[in-house]
Design a protein around this motif. Structure first.
Motif, PDB file in Angstrom:
ATOM      1  N   ASP A  53      13.010  17.680  32.642  1.00 13.27           N
ATOM      2  CA  ASP A  53      12.187  16.492  32.436  1.00 13.27           C
ATOM      3  C   ASP A  53      11.950  16.295  30.942  1.00 13.27           C
ATOM      4  OD1 ASP A  53      11.944  16.318  35.259  1.00 13.27           O
ATOM      5  OD2 ASP A  53      10.311  17.777  35.194  1.00 13.27           O
ATOM      6  N   LYS A  54      11.566  15.079  30.572  1.00 10.93           N
ATOM      7  CA  LYS A  54      11.420  14.760  29.153  1.00 10.93           C
ATOM      8  C   LYS A  54      10.161  13.948  28.889  1.00 10.93           C
ATOM      9  CE  LYS A  54      16.389  14.607  28.554  1.00 10.93           C
ATOM     10  NZ  LYS A  54      17.563  13.791  28.271  1.00 10.93           N
ATOM     11  N   ILE A  55       9.540  14.236  27.770  1.00  9.61           N
ATOM     12  CA  ILE A  55       8.475  13.417  27.207  1.00  9.61           C
ATOM     13  C   ILE A  55       9.057  12.792  25.943  1.00  9.61           C
ATOM     14  CG2 ILE A  55       6.225  13.405  26.059  1.00  9.61           C
ATOM     15  CD1 ILE A  55       5.493  15.856  27.805  1.00  9.61           C
ATOM     16  N   TYR A  56       8.940  11.471  25.828  1.00  7.13           N
ATOM     17  CA  TYR A  56       9.408  10.762  24.638  1.00  7.13           C
ATOM     18  C   TYR A  56       8.206  10.327  23.811  1.00  7.13           C
ATOM     19  CZ  TYR A  56      13.925  10.360  26.983  1.00  7.13           C
ATOM     20  OH  TYR A  56      15.118  10.636  27.606  1.00  7.13           O
ATOM     21  N   MET A  57       8.244  10.632  22.539  1.00  8.97           N
ATOM     22  CA  MET A  57       7.236  10.126  21.606  1.00  8.97           C
ATOM     23  C   MET A  57       8.021   9.390  20.530  1.00  8.97           C
ATOM     24  SD  MET A  57       4.457  13.252  21.477  1.00  8.97           S
ATOM     25  CE  MET A  57       3.261  12.276  20.557  1.00  8.97           C
ATOM     26  N   ASN A  58       7.855   8.070  20.496  1.00  9.86           N
ATOM     27  CA  ASN A  58       8.708   7.218  19.674  1.00  9.86           C
ATOM     28  C   ASN A  58       7.961   6.582  18.510  1.00  9.86           C
ATOM     29  OD1 ASN A  58      10.904   7.538  21.554  1.00  9.86           O
ATOM     30  ND2 ASN A  58       9.773   6.152  22.893  1.00  9.86           N
ATOM     31  N   GLN A  59       8.651   6.546  17.376  1.00 13.45           N
ATOM     32  CA  GLN A  59       8.198   5.803  16.201  1.00 13.45           C
ATOM     33  C   GLN A  59       6.827   6.255  15.692  1.00 13.45           C
ATOM     34  OE1 GLN A  59      10.297   2.967  14.847  1.00 13.45           O
ATOM     35  NE2 GLN A  59      11.627   4.404  15.904  1.00 13.45           N
ATOM     36  N   LEU A  60       6.609   7.572  15.612  1.00 12.88           N
ATOM     37  CA  LEU A  60       5.394   8.102  15.001  1.00 12.88           C
ATOM     38  C   LEU A  60       5.512   7.836  13.506  1.00 12.88           C
ATOM     39  CD1 LEU A  60       5.922   9.739  17.700  1.00 12.88           C
ATOM     40  CD2 LEU A  60       4.569  11.527  16.683  1.00 12.88           C
ATOM     41  N   ALA A  61       4.576   7.111  12.940  1.00 10.30           N
ATOM     42  CA  ALA A  61       4.684   6.662  11.553  1.00 10.30           C
ATOM     43  C   ALA A  61       3.711   7.413  10.647  1.00 10.30           C
ATOM     44  CB  ALA A  61       4.425   5.159  11.474  1.00 10.30           C
ATOM     45  N   PHE A  62       4.222   7.839   9.489  1.00 16.69           N
ATOM     46  CA  PHE A  62       3.439   8.623   8.542  1.00 16.69           C
ATOM     47  C   PHE A  62       3.800   8.223   7.117  1.00 16.69           C
ATOM     48  CE2 PHE A  62       4.513  11.264  12.239  1.00 16.69           C
ATOM     49  CZ  PHE A  62       3.249  11.504  12.746  1.00 16.69           C
ATOM     50  N   TYR A  63       2.969   8.660   6.191  1.00 14.57           N
ATOM     51  CA  TYR A  63       3.256   8.483   4.766  1.00 14.57           C
ATOM     52  C   TYR A  63       3.306   9.872   4.156  1.00 14.57           C
ATOM     53  CZ  TYR A  63       3.484   6.056   0.323  1.00 14.57           C
ATOM     54  OH  TYR A  63       3.916   5.542  -0.868  1.00 14.57           O
ATOM     55  N   GLY A  64       4.465  10.225   3.601  1.00 16.97           N
ATOM     56  CA  GLY A  64       4.648  11.567   3.058  1.00 16.97           C
ATOM     57  C   GLY A  64       5.306  11.542   1.697  1.00 16.97           C
ATOM     58  N   TYR A  65       5.496  12.730   1.141  1.00 12.40           N
ATOM     59  CA  TYR A  65       5.991  12.883  -0.223  1.00 12.40           C
ATOM     60  C   TYR A  65       7.242  13.761  -0.267  1.00 12.40           C
ATOM     61  CZ  TYR A  65       1.614  10.696  -1.325  1.00 12.40           C
ATOM     62  OH  TYR A  65       0.580   9.786  -1.378  1.00 12.40           O
ATOM     63  N   HIS A  66       8.194  13.476   0.591  1.00 11.07           N
ATOM     64  CA  HIS A  66       9.414  14.267   0.686  1.00 11.07           C
ATOM     65  C   HIS A  66      10.565  13.547  -0.003  1.00 11.07           C
ATOM     66  CE1 HIS A  66       7.061  16.413   3.601  1.00 11.07           C
ATOM     67  NE2 HIS A  66       6.893  15.290   4.276  1.00 11.07           N
ATOM     68  N   GLY A  67      11.413  14.316  -0.637  1.00 12.98           N
ATOM     69  CA  GLY A  67      12.591  13.747  -1.260  1.00 12.98           C
ATOM     70  C   GLY A  67      13.088  14.617  -2.392  1.00 12.98           C
ATOM     71  N   VAL A  68      14.317  14.418  -2.754  1.00 14.85           N
ATOM     72  CA  VAL A  68      14.944  15.181  -3.822  1.00 14.85           C
ATOM     73  C   VAL A  68      14.441  14.730  -5.189  1.00 14.85           C
ATOM     74  CG1 VAL A  68      17.168  15.707  -4.926  1.00 14.85           C
ATOM     75  CG2 VAL A  68      16.984  15.668  -2.427  1.00 14.85           C
ATOM     76  N   PHE A  69      14.168  13.442  -5.327  1.00 19.43           N
ATOM     77  CA  PHE A  69      13.787  12.891  -6.623  1.00 19.43           C
ATOM     78  C   PHE A  69      12.287  13.031  -6.870  1.00 19.43           C
ATOM     79  CE2 PHE A  69      17.559  10.437  -5.293  1.00 19.43           C
ATOM     80  CZ  PHE A  69      18.429  10.917  -6.254  1.00 19.43           C
ATOM     81  N   GLN A  70      11.946  13.294  -8.110  1.00 22.02           N
ATOM     82  CA  GLN A  70      10.551  13.488  -8.500  1.00 22.02           C
ATOM     83  C   GLN A  70       9.695  12.269  -8.148  1.00 22.02           C
ATOM     84  OE1 GLN A  70       9.989  14.307 -12.687  1.00 22.02           O
ATOM     85  NE2 GLN A  70       8.078  15.383 -12.289  1.00 22.02           N
ATOM     86  N   GLU A  71      10.261  11.069  -8.292  1.00 26.85           N
ATOM     87  CA  GLU A  71       9.513   9.854  -7.977  1.00 26.85           C
ATOM     88  C   GLU A  71       9.103   9.824  -6.497  1.00 26.85           C
ATOM     89  OE1 GLU A  71      12.570   9.822  -9.456  1.00 26.85           O
ATOM     90  OE2 GLU A  71      11.946   9.392 -11.513  1.00 26.85           O
ATOM     91  N   GLU A  72       9.985  10.297  -5.633  1.00 23.80           N
ATOM     92  CA  GLU A  72       9.664  10.331  -4.202  1.00 23.80           C
ATOM     93  C   GLU A  72       8.504  11.275  -3.933  1.00 23.80           C
ATOM     94  OE1 GLU A  72      13.447   9.937  -1.518  1.00 23.80           O
ATOM     95  OE2 GLU A  72      13.874  11.342  -3.149  1.00 23.80           O
TER      96      GLU A  72
END
Length: 120
Positions: free
Chosen positions: A2-21
């Motif tokens: 069986d499956k539970i779907y959780m779709n389009q959970l939206a967040f604001y984060g600071y991930h990325g390779v570039f310093q600006e990100e």
């Protein structure tokens, strides 16, 4: 399974390779597919026989809005590890992390990675 779907959970984060990100941050969207046996929950109508969606959301939010990481792969891996470690009913989880606005020139909707992790 069986499956539970959780779709389009939206967040604001600071991930990325570039310093600006890592300084400015950006939107991240997470999709989850949680695989477990839901028969007991369906017959008992008891929350403790399933996985609490609100708790899952908060755990994912703490990761995505928490420590800055370079790679989406690392964000997804942390989410999978957290969920499998805290929900013994969970047998497998699929985690998709979407970055709608990466700093890549061109025209596209988003970039994303998806991982699947299971109990060993």
């Amino acid at each position: 399974m069986d499956k539970i779907y959780m779709n389009q959970l939206a967040f604001y984060g600071y991930h990325g390779v570039f310093q600006e990100e890592q300084k400015l941050g950006q939107r991240f969207i997470v999709d989850l597919v949680l695989q477990l046996d839901l028969k007991e929950a369906g017959t008992s109508d008891e929350l403790n026989a399933t996985i609490n969606y609100g708790e899952v959301y908060n755990r994912v939010r703490n990761i995505v809005e928490g420590e800055s990481l370079k790679l989406l792969e690392s964000v997804a891996e942390k989410v999978a590890i957290e969920l499998l470690a805290n929900y013994e009913r969970l047998q497998e989880c699929k985690v998709k992390v979407i970055k709608p606005d990466p700093p890549i020139p061109g025209h596209y909707q988003s970039v994303a990675i998806e991982i699947t992790r299971s109990r060993q």
